[in-house]
Each structure stands twice: as structure tokens, then as C-alpha cells.
Write a protein that holds these residues in place. Structure first.
Motif, PDB file in Angstrom:
ATOM      1  N   GLY A 277       0.779  -1.228   0.000  1.00  0.00           N
ATOM      2  CA  GLY A 277       0.000   0.000   0.000  1.00  0.00           C
ATOM      3  C   GLY A 277       0.806   1.272   0.000  1.00  0.00           C
ATOM      4  N   LEU A 278       2.141   1.173  -0.066  1.00  0.00           N
ATOM      5  CA  LEU A 278       3.005   2.347  -0.021  1.00  0.00           C
ATOM      6  C   LEU A 278       3.878   2.421  -1.262  1.00  0.00           C
ATOM      7  CD1 LEU A 278       4.254   2.154   3.680  1.00  0.00           C
ATOM      8  CD2 LEU A 278       2.318   3.464   2.793  1.00  0.00           C
ATOM      9  N   CYS A 279       4.218   3.635  -1.635  1.00  0.00           N
ATOM     10  CA  CYS A 279       5.149   3.844  -2.737  1.00  0.00           C
ATOM     11  C   CYS A 279       6.562   3.540  -2.236  1.00  0.00           C
ATOM     12  CB  CYS A 279       5.060   5.280  -3.248  1.00  0.00           C
ATOM     13  SG  CYS A 279       6.333   5.720  -4.455  1.00  0.00           S
ATOM     14  N   PRO A 280       7.327   2.669  -2.904  1.00  0.00           N
ATOM     15  CA  PRO A 280       8.671   2.337  -2.442  1.00  0.00           C
ATOM     16  C   PRO A 280       9.643   3.517  -2.450  1.00  0.00           C
ATOM     17  CG  PRO A 280       7.873   0.674  -3.972  1.00  0.00           C
ATOM     18  CD  PRO A 280       6.905   1.828  -4.038  1.00  0.00           C
ATOM     19  N   ILE A 281       9.291   4.618  -3.118  1.00  0.00           N
ATOM     20  CA  ILE A 281      10.206   5.763  -3.189  1.00  0.00           C
ATOM     21  C   ILE A 281       9.914   6.760  -2.083  1.00  0.00           C
ATOM     22  CG2 ILE A 281      10.975   7.694  -4.622  1.00  0.00           C
ATOM     23  CD1 ILE A 281      10.465   5.998  -7.072  1.00  0.00           C
ATOM     24  N   CYS A 282       8.673   7.216  -1.981  1.00  0.00           N
ATOM     25  CA  CYS A 282       8.336   8.231  -0.970  1.00  0.00           C
ATOM     26  C   CYS A 282       7.799   7.628   0.317  1.00  0.00           C
ATOM     27  CB  CYS A 282       7.333   9.234  -1.536  1.00  0.00           C
ATOM     28  SG  CYS A 282       5.696   8.512  -1.896  1.00  0.00           S
ATOM     29  N   LYS A 287      -0.295   7.719  -4.851  1.00  0.00           N
ATOM     30  CA  LYS A 287      -1.040   8.790  -5.489  1.00  0.00           C
ATOM     31  C   LYS A 287      -0.868   8.631  -6.987  1.00  0.00           C
ATOM     32  CE  LYS A 287      -1.725  13.791  -5.591  1.00  0.00           C
ATOM     33  NZ  LYS A 287      -1.264  15.112  -5.102  1.00  0.00           N
ATOM     34  N   VAL A 288      -1.973   8.391  -7.699  1.00  0.00           N
ATOM     35  CA  VAL A 288      -1.951   8.017  -9.122  1.00  0.00           C
ATOM     36  C   VAL A 288      -1.122   6.746  -9.263  1.00  0.00           C
ATOM     37  CG1 VAL A 288      -1.578   8.783 -11.489  1.00  0.00           C
ATOM     38  CG2 VAL A 288      -2.092  10.456  -9.710  1.00  0.00           C
ATOM     39  N   GLU A 289      -1.702   5.623  -8.806  1.00  0.00           N
ATOM     40  CA  GLU A 289      -0.991   4.344  -8.804  1.00  0.00           C
ATOM     41  C   GLU A 289      -0.490   3.989 -10.195  1.00  0.00           C
ATOM     42  OE1 GLU A 289      -4.461   3.792  -5.844  1.00  0.00           O
ATOM     43  OE2 GLU A 289      -3.947   4.989  -7.603  1.00  0.00           O
ATOM     44  N   THR A 290       0.778   3.657 -10.270  1.00  0.00           N
ATOM     45  CA  THR A 290       1.421   3.324 -11.550  1.00  0.00           C
ATOM     46  C   THR A 290       2.294   2.094 -11.344  1.00  0.00           C
ATOM     47  OG1 THR A 290       1.464   5.658 -12.175  1.00  0.00           O
ATOM     48  CG2 THR A 290       2.872   4.159 -13.419  1.00  0.00           C
ATOM     49  N   LEU A 291       2.054   1.074 -12.176  1.00  0.00           N
ATOM     50  CA  LEU A 291       2.806  -0.178 -12.087  1.00  0.00           C
ATOM     51  C   LEU A 291       4.028  -0.125 -12.983  1.00  0.00           C
ATOM     52  CD1 LEU A 291       2.987  -3.286 -11.346  1.00  0.00           C
ATOM     53  CD2 LEU A 291       1.687  -3.659 -13.448  1.00  0.00           C
ATOM     54  N   LEU A 292       5.155  -0.565 -12.470  1.00  0.00           N
ATOM     55  CA  LEU A 292       6.362  -0.758 -13.281  1.00  0.00           C
ATOM     56  C   LEU A 292       6.426  -2.233 -13.629  1.00  0.00           C
ATOM     57  CD1 LEU A 292       8.888   0.582 -14.472  1.00  0.00           C
ATOM     58  CD2 LEU A 292      10.100  -0.022 -12.385  1.00  0.00           C
ATOM     59  N   VAL A 298       4.362  -1.137  -7.486  1.00  0.00           N
ATOM     60  CA  VAL A 298       3.480  -0.005  -7.744  1.00  0.00           C
ATOM     61  C   VAL A 298       4.071   1.236  -7.071  1.00  0.00           C
ATOM     62  CG1 VAL A 298       1.144   0.911  -7.509  1.00  0.00           C
ATOM     63  CG2 VAL A 298       1.497  -1.541  -7.886  1.00  0.00           C
ATOM     64  N   PHE A 299       4.106   2.341  -7.809  1.00  0.00           N
ATOM     65  CA  PHE A 299       4.670   3.594  -7.329  1.00  0.00           C
ATOM     66  C   PHE A 299       3.654   4.713  -7.531  1.00  0.00           C
ATOM     67  CE2 PHE A 299       8.014   0.863  -8.871  1.00  0.00           C
ATOM     68  CZ  PHE A 299       9.046   0.986  -7.958  1.00  0.00           C
ATOM     69  N   CYS A 300       3.932   5.856  -6.932  1.00  0.00           N
ATOM     70  CA  CYS A 300       3.273   7.090  -7.346  1.00  0.00           C
ATOM     71  C   CYS A 300       3.819   7.473  -8.718  1.00  0.00           C
ATOM     72  CB  CYS A 300       3.556   8.227  -6.362  1.00  0.00           C
ATOM     73  SG  CYS A 300       3.030   7.903  -4.670  1.00  0.00           S
ATOM     74  N   TYR A 301       2.950   7.949  -9.581  1.00  0.00           N
ATOM     75  CA  TYR A 301       3.433   8.295 -10.915  1.00  0.00           C
ATOM     76  C   TYR A 301       4.507   9.371 -10.858  1.00  0.00           C
ATOM     77  CZ  TYR A 301       3.642  10.162 -15.607  1.00  0.00           C
ATOM     78  OH  TYR A 301       4.105  10.602 -16.811  1.00  0.00           O
ATOM     79  N   ARG A 302       4.318  10.375 -10.017  1.00  0.00           N
ATOM     80  CA  ARG A 302       5.295  11.454  -9.936  1.00  0.00           C
ATOM     81  C   ARG A 302       6.654  10.918  -9.486  1.00  0.00           C
ATOM     82  NH1 ARG A 302       4.018  16.437  -6.020  1.00  0.00           N
ATOM     83  NH2 ARG A 302       2.254  16.578  -7.464  1.00  0.00           N
ATOM     84  N   SER A 313      16.224   2.370 -14.631  1.00  0.00           N
ATOM     85  CA  SER A 313      16.148   1.093 -13.925  1.00  0.00           C
ATOM     86  C   SER A 313      15.138   1.215 -12.797  1.00  0.00           C
ATOM     87  CB  SER A 313      17.505   0.686 -13.362  1.00  0.00           C
ATOM     88  OG  SER A 313      17.946   1.628 -12.397  1.00  0.00           O
ATOM     89  N   CYS A 314      14.643   0.069 -12.329  1.00  0.00           N
ATOM     90  CA  CYS A 314      13.723   0.046 -11.192  1.00  0.00           C
ATOM     91  C   CYS A 314      14.481   0.465  -9.936  1.00  0.00           C
ATOM     92  CB  CYS A 314      13.130  -1.356 -11.028  1.00  0.00           C
ATOM     93  SG  CYS A 314      12.110  -1.555  -9.546  1.00  0.00           S
ATOM     94  N   PRO A 315      13.932   1.349  -9.113  1.00  0.00           N
ATOM     95  CA  PRO A 315      14.657   1.802  -7.918  1.00  0.00           C
ATOM     96  C   PRO A 315      14.821   0.714  -6.855  1.00  0.00           C
ATOM     97  CG  PRO A 315      12.442   2.708  -7.950  1.00  0.00           C
ATOM     98  CD  PRO A 315      12.644   2.046  -9.272  1.00  0.00           C
ATOM     99  N   VAL A 316      14.046  -0.368  -6.944  1.00  0.00           N
ATOM    100  CA  VAL A 316      14.124  -1.432  -5.933  1.00  0.00           C
ATOM    101  C   VAL A 316      14.897  -2.635  -6.456  1.00  0.00           C
ATOM    102  CG1 VAL A 316      12.782  -2.982  -4.455  1.00  0.00           C
ATOM    103  CG2 VAL A 316      11.950  -0.666  -4.908  1.00  0.00           C
ATOM    104  N   THR A 317      14.480  -3.158  -7.620  1.00  0.00           N
ATOM    105  CA  THR A 317      15.121  -4.368  -8.163  1.00  0.00           C
ATOM    106  C   THR A 317      16.292  -4.045  -9.085  1.00  0.00           C
ATOM    107  OG1 THR A 317      13.617  -4.434 -10.062  1.00  0.00           O
ATOM    108  CG2 THR A 317      12.918  -5.560  -8.053  1.00  0.00           C
ATOM    109  N   HIS A 318      16.355  -2.802  -9.567  1.00  0.00           N
ATOM    110  CA  HIS A 318      17.406  -2.343 -10.479  1.00  0.00           C
ATOM    111  C   HIS A 318      17.341  -3.021 -11.846  1.00  0.00           C
ATOM    112  CE1 HIS A 318      19.152  -0.215  -7.108  1.00  0.00           C
ATOM    113  NE2 HIS A 318      19.203  -1.347  -6.413  1.00  0.00           N
TER     114      HIS A 318
END
Length: 334
Positions: A277-282, A287-292, A298-302, A313-318
């Protein structure tokens, strides 16, 4: 087939059936996704060497497609897909020999086969990005910048609707024998499709294998022409194999879905438990759910857009990723 192509003129065409022209259009549409799958495989195997292709795929494909289509237009009088189905282009001007496109029609054909699809793809990417930014509230709220973004979105929507509607009309006119062309691109290039004579092929398979492995190249089959024939025939076989795999995959998917029970959802993995339920970045609710799609997170689009503009690259898996790998998730309507 040779008899059908022996006495072609610009005013009396032996038109292919609607099934043949649709089949070659389908092959043209299949070739690019197949090339993208190959590029993604190379990137997954060696991200350091091929990672740049994920960002410049459209440009790399434009160069490859331009070389391929220009070769087939020059030596076979038609595009790669048209040659695969035994078709060639003929200029609609009177007195022009079929298979010998004038320079203007040749350039227009190459433009609509290569540059025009590239421009449409780029316009679609920009339009989708602007729409997502508008939904996320990060786009300018006033001034010329906002007006320009809205104009780009509307222009893309108009061009897409106009082109698809024109394509449908051309199909209907072609089937009713009111038009000699089945697509807007052919109509704008002032060319039509007809059956190619059998002697348009570079050389037969038996001649190629004899020339390659006998060690005695016959004068009527120069070595360069033989090598070129092997390469073009190989591409045609690859295209047939791609279509076969696409059919096989669709059949298998359809069978699997209808024959097998729906499995239970998989348990949450490490990332699911950590970022539920949380954005891995912020680390805030989405907010504006966006799947990579390369990692399934799932991240916030912004957040993910700002990250991908700096690092592909993906910020978590690279895993290697680009803007094209983003999928907007819409909440279920109650």
C-alpha cells in the motif's frame, strides 16, 4: 501467378484479395513487437552492454526498418511484408512499369513504412505522458505551457481517430472495388498492391544451397546476390516463425485459461510485505498508482517518473526500465 502479373498496367490491376492485404498488414504490425522482445532478452542477459537499447529502441528500430524496407522496395518493388506474401507496389500513374517505382513514389512509400509510424509512436508517448502528468497534478495549471500540452493531447486524439476512420473507409472501398488501395498510406503514396511475377524472387532455395555449398558459383548467380538472397529469405522465414509463435501462444493461452482452474493468488513476497500500500520511493500511500511492469511494483506516478528520468532502472530491483514500462492502475468502480 506469373500469368496474373504479366500484363499489369496502372489502370487494370490484378488486385489481391482483402485477406492477403490484411495478412501483410498484420505481419507488419507483428514485426516490431517481436524485435522489442529480442531487445528485452538481450538487455536481461547483459544489461551493461545492451541497456542503452531500452531507451533508444524506437530510434534503433527506425534505422533497422529503414534499411530493410529500402532494400525490399529497391529490389522487390514492395515492402518486406508485401514481398513475403508475393505482392509488389505499382504506381497509379499511367505508363509506369510495375515493380519500378518512380523516385517520388519510392520515397513516399519509404516514409509511410518507416518515418510515419515512428512519428505516430513518439506523439503517442508524449500525449500519454502529458495525460498522466495532468492526472497527477504535476503539469502547469495555467499559461502557454498548459495550453500547449492540451493541444498536443487533442492533436494526437484527432490524428488517431482520423487515421483509423480513414483506414476503415479504405478497407470498405477496397472490398467494394471503389478503390485500388486498401490503406491511407498507399493512397497518399499514389501506389497500389498487385501480384508480383514469380521471377521477382532473387533465386530459388535449390540454387542458393547449390551455390553456397558446391564451391562452384554459377555465373548467373553472383556471390553477393546469393548472400543477399540467403539473408532476405532468412528474414522471411523468421517472419513466418514469428507468426507461428504468435498463433501458438494465443492458442495455448486460450486453452490454458479455459481448461485450468483459476489459481489462488500468490503469497506476498518480500517487497509486498515491505511496501504494501506504499510507494517504495516516498513511502507514502500511492497517489496516481502506476505499475512498473519489469518488477511488478506499484509507485506514485510522480515518484517513478522523476526516478526514470534520471536512471533507466527500477529503484528497488534495479531491472532496466523506461517510461514505456509504466502501466496506469485505475481504481475499481463501485
Amino acid at each position: 501467378m506469373a500469368e496474373r502479373g504479366a500484363h499489369l498496367t496502372a489502370t487494370a490491376l490484378n488486385k489481391p484479395s482483402i485477406f492477403e492485404v490484411v495478412a501483410q498488414d498484420t505481419l507488419t504490425a507483428t514485426f516490431k513487437p517481436a524485435a522489442k522482445r529480442i531487445i528485452q532478452f538481450l538487455i536481461a542477459r547483459n544489461p551493461e552492454r545492451y541497456g542503452w537499447l531500452s531507451q533508444w529502441f524506437e530510434e534503433a528500430y527506425l534505422i533497422f526498418n529503414s534499411i530493410l524496407q529500402s532494400h525490399y522496395l529497391s529490389y522487390n518493388g514492395g515492402s518486406f511484408a508485401e514481398t513475403f506474401y508475393g505482392l509488389q507496389r505499382v504506381c497509379l500513374k499511367a505508363g509506369v512499369v510495375p515493380g519500378n517505382l518512380p523516385r517520388k513514389e519510392w520515397l513516399l512509400s519509404l516514409f509511410f513504412l518507416t518515418v510515419f509510424p515512428y512519428l505516430r509512436t513518439k506523439l503517442e508517448e508524449i500525449s500519454v505522458r502529458y495525460q498522466l502528468e495532468e492526472a497527477d497534478g504535476v503539469s502547469p495549471q495555467d499559461g502557454w505551457s498548459k495550453s500547449g500540452r492540451l493541444s498536443v493531447i487533442k492533436i494526437h486524439q484527432f490524428i488517431h481517430l482520423f487515421w483509423e476512420l480513414w483506414t476503415l473507409i479504405q478497407y470498405l472501398r477496397y472490398m467494394s472495388s471503389c478503390s485500388q488501395t486498401h490503406s491511407p498510406a498507399l493512397a497518399l503514396a499514389k501506389v497500389a498492391l498487385c501480384y508480383a511475377p514469380e521471377d521477382m524472387s532473387d533465386c530459388s532455395w535449390s540454387q542458393m544451397w547449390q551455390a553456397l555449398f558446391s564451391g562452384n558459383l554459377r555465373p548467373s548467380i553472383p556471390s553477393m546476390k546469393t548472400v543477399g538472397s540467403v539473408m532476405t529469405r532468412g528474414l522471411e522465414l523468421a517472419a513466418f516463425f514469428i507468426q507461428f509463435l504468435q498463433w501458438w501462444h494465443s492458442e495455448q493461452t486460450r486453452t490454458d485459461i479455459t481448461a485450468l482452474p483459476i489459481p489462488e493468488p500468490p503469497p506476498l513476497g518480500e517487497y509486498g510485505e515491505r511496501f504494501g500500500g506504499l510507494c517504495p520511493i516516498c513511502m507514502n500511500p500511492w497517489k496516481v498508482e502506476t505499475l512498473l511492469n519489469v518488477s511488478g511494483l506499484v509507485f506514485c506516478y510522480r515518484c517513478i517518473r522523476a526516478h526514470l528520468t534520471k536512471s533507466s532502472s527500477c529503484p528497488v530491483t534495479h531491472y532496466p526500465a523506461t517510461m514505456e514500462d509504466l502501466v496506469r492502475i485505475y481504481p475499481a468502480q463501485s
